[in-house]
Design a protein around this motif. Sequence first.
Motif, PDB file in Angstrom:
ATOM      1  N   ALA A  86       0.829  -1.208   0.000  1.00 50.89           N
ATOM      2  CA  ALA A  86       0.000   0.000   0.000  1.00 50.89           C
ATOM      3  C   ALA A  86       0.859   1.251   0.000  1.00 50.89           C
ATOM      4  O   ALA A  86       0.505   2.262  -0.628  1.00 50.89           O
ATOM      5  CB  ALA A  86      -0.927  -0.017   1.212  1.00 50.89           C
ATOM      6  N   ALA A  87       1.988   1.219   0.712  1.00 52.27           N
ATOM      7  CA  ALA A  87       2.889   2.374   0.729  1.00 52.27           C
ATOM      8  C   ALA A  87       3.454   2.656  -0.657  1.00 52.27           C
ATOM      9  O   ALA A  87       3.820   3.803  -0.960  1.00 52.27           O
ATOM     10  CB  ALA A  87       4.016   2.131   1.736  1.00 52.27           C
ATOM     11  N   ARG A  88       3.533   1.627  -1.493  1.00 50.68           N
ATOM     12  CA  ARG A  88       4.001   1.813  -2.881  1.00 50.68           C
ATOM     13  C   ARG A  88       2.853   2.202  -3.815  1.00 50.68           C
ATOM     14  O   ARG A  88       3.036   2.313  -5.026  1.00 50.68           O
ATOM     15  CB  ARG A  88       4.650   0.524  -3.394  1.00 50.68           C
ATOM     16  N   GLY A  89       1.641   2.352  -3.253  1.00 48.93           N
ATOM     17  CA  GLY A  89       0.485   2.712  -4.068  1.00 48.93           C
ATOM     18  C   GLY A  89      -0.223   1.535  -4.683  1.00 48.93           C
ATOM     19  O   GLY A  89      -1.080   1.717  -5.547  1.00 48.93           O
ATOM     20  N   GLN A  90       0.104   0.313  -4.258  1.00 48.49           N
ATOM     21  CA  GLN A  90      -0.513  -0.886  -4.806  1.00 48.49           C
ATOM     22  C   GLN A  90      -1.701  -1.312  -3.945  1.00 48.49           C
ATOM     23  O   GLN A  90      -1.777  -1.008  -2.754  1.00 48.49           O
ATOM     24  CB  GLN A  90       0.516  -2.016  -4.892  1.00 48.49           C
ATOM     25  N   GLN A  91      -2.621  -2.049  -4.555  1.00 45.26           N
ATOM     26  CA  GLN A  91      -3.829  -2.511  -3.880  1.00 45.26           C
ATOM     27  C   GLN A  91      -3.602  -3.883  -3.245  1.00 45.26           C
ATOM     28  O   GLN A  91      -2.916  -4.736  -3.806  1.00 45.26           O
ATOM     29  CB  GLN A  91      -4.983  -2.598  -4.869  1.00 45.26           C
ATOM     30  N   SER A  92      -4.209  -4.082  -2.065  1.00 44.97           N
ATOM     31  CA  SER A  92      -4.144  -5.371  -1.378  1.00 44.97           C
ATOM     32  C   SER A  92      -5.523  -5.717  -0.832  1.00 44.97           C
ATOM     33  O   SER A  92      -6.346  -4.831  -0.589  1.00 44.97           O
ATOM     34  CB  SER A  92      -3.137  -5.331  -0.219  1.00 44.97           C
ATOM     35  N   ALA A  93      -5.764  -7.014  -0.637  1.00 42.09           N
ATOM     36  CA  ALA A  93      -7.031  -7.472  -0.069  1.00 42.09           C
ATOM     37  C   ALA A  93      -6.757  -8.661   0.833  1.00 42.09           C
ATOM     38  O   ALA A  93      -5.961  -9.541   0.479  1.00 42.09           O
ATOM     39  CB  ALA A  93      -8.027  -7.848  -1.161  1.00 42.09           C
ATOM     40  N   ALA A  94      -7.397  -8.685   1.996  1.00 41.87           N
ATOM     41  CA  ALA A  94      -7.251  -9.796   2.942  1.00 41.87           C
ATOM     42  C   ALA A  94      -8.622 -10.369   3.250  1.00 41.87           C
ATOM     43  O   ALA A  94      -9.589  -9.622   3.470  1.00 41.87           O
ATOM     44  CB  ALA A  94      -6.568  -9.332   4.213  1.00 41.87           C
ATOM     45  N   PHE A  95      -8.705 -11.684   3.257  1.00 35.98           N
ATOM     46  CA  PHE A  95      -9.930 -12.399   3.609  1.00 35.98           C
ATOM     47  C   PHE A  95      -9.661 -13.124   4.918  1.00 35.98           C
ATOM     48  O   PHE A  95      -8.875 -14.067   4.975  1.00 35.98           O
ATOM     49  CB  PHE A  95     -10.322 -13.355   2.480  1.00 35.98           C
ATOM     50  N   ILE A  96     -10.308 -12.641   5.975  1.00 36.67           N
ATOM     51  CA  ILE A  96      -9.954 -13.026   7.340  1.00 36.67           C
ATOM     52  C   ILE A  96     -11.025 -13.947   7.904  1.00 36.67           C
ATOM     53  O   ILE A  96     -12.193 -13.577   8.003  1.00 36.67           O
ATOM     54  CB  ILE A  96      -9.794 -11.773   8.223  1.00 36.67           C
ATOM     55  N   PHE A  97     -10.625 -15.141   8.279  1.00 32.17           N
ATOM     56  CA  PHE A  97     -11.537 -16.132   8.844  1.00 32.17           C
ATOM     57  C   PHE A  97     -11.499 -16.156  10.375  1.00 32.17           C
ATOM     58  O   PHE A  97     -12.509 -16.382  11.017  1.00 32.17           O
ATOM     59  CB  PHE A  97     -11.180 -17.536   8.331  1.00 32.17           C
ATOM     60  N   ASP A  98     -10.321 -15.980  10.946  1.00 35.59           N
ATOM     61  CA  ASP A  98     -10.114 -16.329  12.342  1.00 35.59           C
ATOM     62  C   ASP A  98     -10.078 -15.150  13.293  1.00 35.59           C
ATOM     63  O   ASP A  98     -10.047 -15.335  14.500  1.00 35.59           O
ATOM     64  CB  ASP A  98      -8.791 -17.100  12.494  1.00 35.59           C
ATOM     65  N   GLU A  99     -10.070 -13.927  12.788  1.00 39.65           N
ATOM     66  CA  GLU A  99      -9.837 -12.781  13.645  1.00 39.65           C
ATOM     67  C   GLU A  99     -10.783 -11.661  13.267  1.00 39.65           C
ATOM     68  O   GLU A  99     -11.152 -11.494  12.109  1.00 39.65           O
ATOM     69  CB  GLU A  99      -8.380 -12.323  13.497  1.00 39.65           C
ATOM     70  N   ASN A 100     -11.168 -10.885  14.272  1.00 36.62           N
ATOM     71  CA  ASN A 100     -11.985  -9.711  14.023  1.00 36.62           C
ATOM     72  C   ASN A 100     -11.163  -8.630  13.338  1.00 36.62           C
ATOM     73  O   ASN A 100      -9.981  -8.449  13.646  1.00 36.62           O
ATOM     74  CB  ASN A 100     -12.551  -9.203  15.359  1.00 36.62           C
ATOM     75  N   VAL A 101     -11.770  -7.914  12.385  1.00 38.87           N
ATOM     76  CA  VAL A 101     -11.037  -6.886  11.640  1.00 38.87           C
ATOM     77  C   VAL A 101     -10.491  -5.811  12.573  1.00 38.87           C
ATOM     78  O   VAL A 101      -9.338  -5.385  12.445  1.00 38.87           O
ATOM     79  CB  VAL A 101     -11.958  -6.261  10.558  1.00 38.87           C
ATOM     80  N   ASN A 102     -11.300  -5.365  13.527  1.00 36.41           N
ATOM     81  CA  ASN A 102     -10.829  -4.329  14.451  1.00 36.41           C
ATOM     82  C   ASN A 102      -9.664  -4.820  15.299  1.00 36.41           C
ATOM     83  O   ASN A 102      -8.735  -4.056  15.598  1.00 36.41           O
ATOM     84  CB  ASN A 102     -11.979  -3.867  15.348  1.00 36.41           C
ATOM     85  N   THR A 103      -9.706  -6.090  15.685  1.00 39.74           N
ATOM     86  CA  THR A 103      -8.598  -6.656  16.453  1.00 39.74           C
ATOM     87  C   THR A 103      -7.320  -6.661  15.635  1.00 39.74           C
ATOM     88  O   THR A 103      -6.237  -6.324  16.132  1.00 39.74           O
ATOM     89  CB  THR A 103      -8.940  -8.090  16.900  1.00 39.74           C
ATOM     90  N   LEU A 104      -7.431  -7.028  14.358  1.00 33.54           N
ATOM     91  CA  LEU A 104      -6.260  -7.024  13.484  1.00 33.54           C
ATOM     92  C   LEU A 104      -5.688  -5.622  13.327  1.00 33.54           C
ATOM     93  O   LEU A 104      -4.472  -5.419  13.408  1.00 33.54           O
ATOM     94  CB  LEU A 104      -6.636  -7.600  12.123  1.00 33.54           C
ATOM     95  N   LEU A 105      -6.562  -4.633  13.120  1.00 33.83           N
ATOM     96  CA  LEU A 105      -6.093  -3.257  12.960  1.00 33.83           C
ATOM     97  C   LEU A 105      -5.400  -2.751  14.216  1.00 33.83           C
ATOM     98  O   LEU A 105      -4.348  -2.101  14.154  1.00 33.83           O
ATOM     99  CB  LEU A 105      -7.272  -2.345  12.606  1.00 33.83           C
ATOM    100  N   THR A 106      -5.976  -3.068  15.381  1.00 32.96           N
ATOM    101  CA  THR A 106      -5.384  -2.629  16.647  1.00 32.96           C
ATOM    102  C   THR A 106      -4.048  -3.317  16.894  1.00 32.96           C
ATOM    103  O   THR A 106      -3.066  -2.677  17.306  1.00 32.96           O
ATOM    104  CB  THR A 106      -6.352  -2.923  17.812  1.00 32.96           C
ATOM    105  N   ARG A 107      -3.995  -4.615  16.639  1.00 31.72           N
ATOM    106  CA  ARG A 107      -2.761  -5.357  16.873  1.00 31.72           C
ATOM    107  C   ARG A 107      -1.666  -4.906  15.909  1.00 31.72           C
ATOM    108  O   ARG A 107      -0.494  -4.793  16.282  1.00 31.72           O
ATOM    109  CB  ARG A 107      -3.030  -6.854  16.709  1.00 31.72           C
ATOM    110  N   ALA A 108      -2.040  -4.642  14.655  1.00 30.69           N
ATOM    111  CA  ALA A 108      -1.053  -4.158  13.687  1.00 30.69           C
ATOM    112  C   ALA A 108      -0.513  -2.788  14.093  1.00 30.69           C
ATOM    113  O   ALA A 108       0.690  -2.518  13.978  1.00 30.69           O
ATOM    114  CB  ALA A 108      -1.680  -4.099  12.296  1.00 30.69           C
ATOM    115  N   ALA A 109      -1.408  -1.915  14.579  1.00 28.83           N
ATOM    116  CA  ALA A 109      -0.961  -0.590  15.019  1.00 28.83           C
ATOM    117  C   ALA A 109       0.023  -0.705  16.180  1.00 28.83           C
ATOM    118  O   ALA A 109       0.961   0.091  16.291  1.00 28.83           O
ATOM    119  CB  ALA A 109      -2.166   0.256  15.426  1.00 28.83           C
ATOM    120  N   GLY A 110      -0.169  -1.706  17.051  1.00 28.09           N
ATOM    121  CA  GLY A 110       0.759  -1.920  18.163  1.00 28.09           C
ATOM    122  C   GLY A 110       2.137  -2.356  17.721  1.00 28.09           C
ATOM    123  O   GLY A 110       3.099  -2.266  18.497  1.00 28.09           O
TER     124      GLY A 110
END
Length: 503
Positions: free
Chosen positions: A295-319
């Motif tokens: 994304a920092a290079r301006g490219q598109q990405s997509a994640a399909f998450i089965f096991d984790e809540n999206v907000n939890t992933l965002l918070t954990r990544a920010a940490g």
Amino acid sequence: MAAAPAPAARAATGVDGLDDILNGGLTPNRLYLVEGVPGSGKTTLALQFLMEGARRGEPVLYITLSESAEELKGVVDSHGWSLDGIAVRELAPSEDSLRPDDQYTMFHPSEIELGEATKTILADVERTRPTRVVFDSLSELRLLAGNPLRYRRQILALKQFFAGRNCTVLLLDDMTSADHDLQVQSIAHGVLLLEQLNPDYGSDRRRLRVVKFRGSAFRGGYHDYVLRKGGLVAYPRLVAAEHRPPHRTDKLASGMPELDTLLGGGLERGTSTLIVGAAGTGKSSLAAQFMAAAAARGQQSAAFIFDENVNTLLTRAAGLNIDLRTHVDAGRITLQQVDPAELSPGELTHAIRHAVEVRKVTVIVIDSLNGYLNAMPGEKYLVAQLHELLAYLGQAGVATLLVSAHQGLIGGQMQSPVDASYLADAVLLLRYFEAKGEVRQALSVVKKRGGAHERTIREFQMADGRMSVGPALREFRGVLTGVPVYEGPAGPIADPLGGGKPA
């Protein structure tokens, strides 16, 4: 059977996915059979077929022998549709037929009722001259006919009647008869089977199959579909051989120099990488790092998450100083929560194809294969479908990251619920290991097709608000067993990432 280029003249069904499966739609002016148990969506499909004709300005006719016009309107209202432009002919028995005075005594009821029904149907067709007709359902005609021979003759007579009238006919059969014969299948130009599966847990799964389609190529096999407000939505089975666009093979860096060195410069586009390890070793965090770097290079990405809540992933990544949220808000990263109990495999594949073909994503993350396995109707189909999906993504030039959790935490008995290592082009292995009373993590690349990579085992840490990859653990032997042996010089054990450990 692979789909060939679509002929110019086809009768669109009103379901885009089904038209794709049928190589453009139905051959017009033919008779087709749609089979399925009650609740599989036959009426919904038939209504979409007629509404598509009405939208094109064609006269269309719905002949119902089992449902009342009021019940049919209820189905239409539930989808937010309108019957405008659709002529409805209700031939269900009236309440007067229950009175004793109206019961037949000299003739068998079928002899009178079948003749009356046929006469009414033919009169309606002659009057409205429709180009599309739906019969709902054949069960009533079968009962009125009384015996198989008369029933087959009646279907043949209908086929001959419509043959010269430029009319495409759908016959709906709810398969409720005790003896399901193949008479109508042999008469019909094409046969579509709708199936409804009932898993032990989760919502019903539905799939369709084109049993027969004379004189036309079509995409065979089973295709998932769903019924939702707005109609039936079909998801054609993915055939990777049909998608071979040119793609770039440049490398995608992770933004962590030590990790890129370990990978021989990064991940190549058009390849798949399996990140495997025990729970908590940092698999999802590594995948998030690759998405953030893209994304920092301006490219598109997509994640399909089965096991984790999206907000939890965002918070954990920010940490860990991985700013996914900014890129998500900017639309460069898409995070889709997947409920394996509700989403069919075909629907998931369709979502991935949409991300690739519409959003032009560079990186796809499936987190995790364990959740993907739970989304499948049978474990034996997982590897075949995964192979087709990875082949398609590879041909599209997408770097695919597959996250897979080992069963267990430490030791030599680590097992994966599905072995996808031979399908992936690269495998990143994360393991816990014990050193001086402390549980630490190791990272290594055990496989990488088509490119050189470092074969060392490095320490991997998630601490102090960041991820870091240290130098090679050359003083240890047996790191991958989980209980390594220190073979370095006597005295304090040097910490590869800084600091010292007392001997």
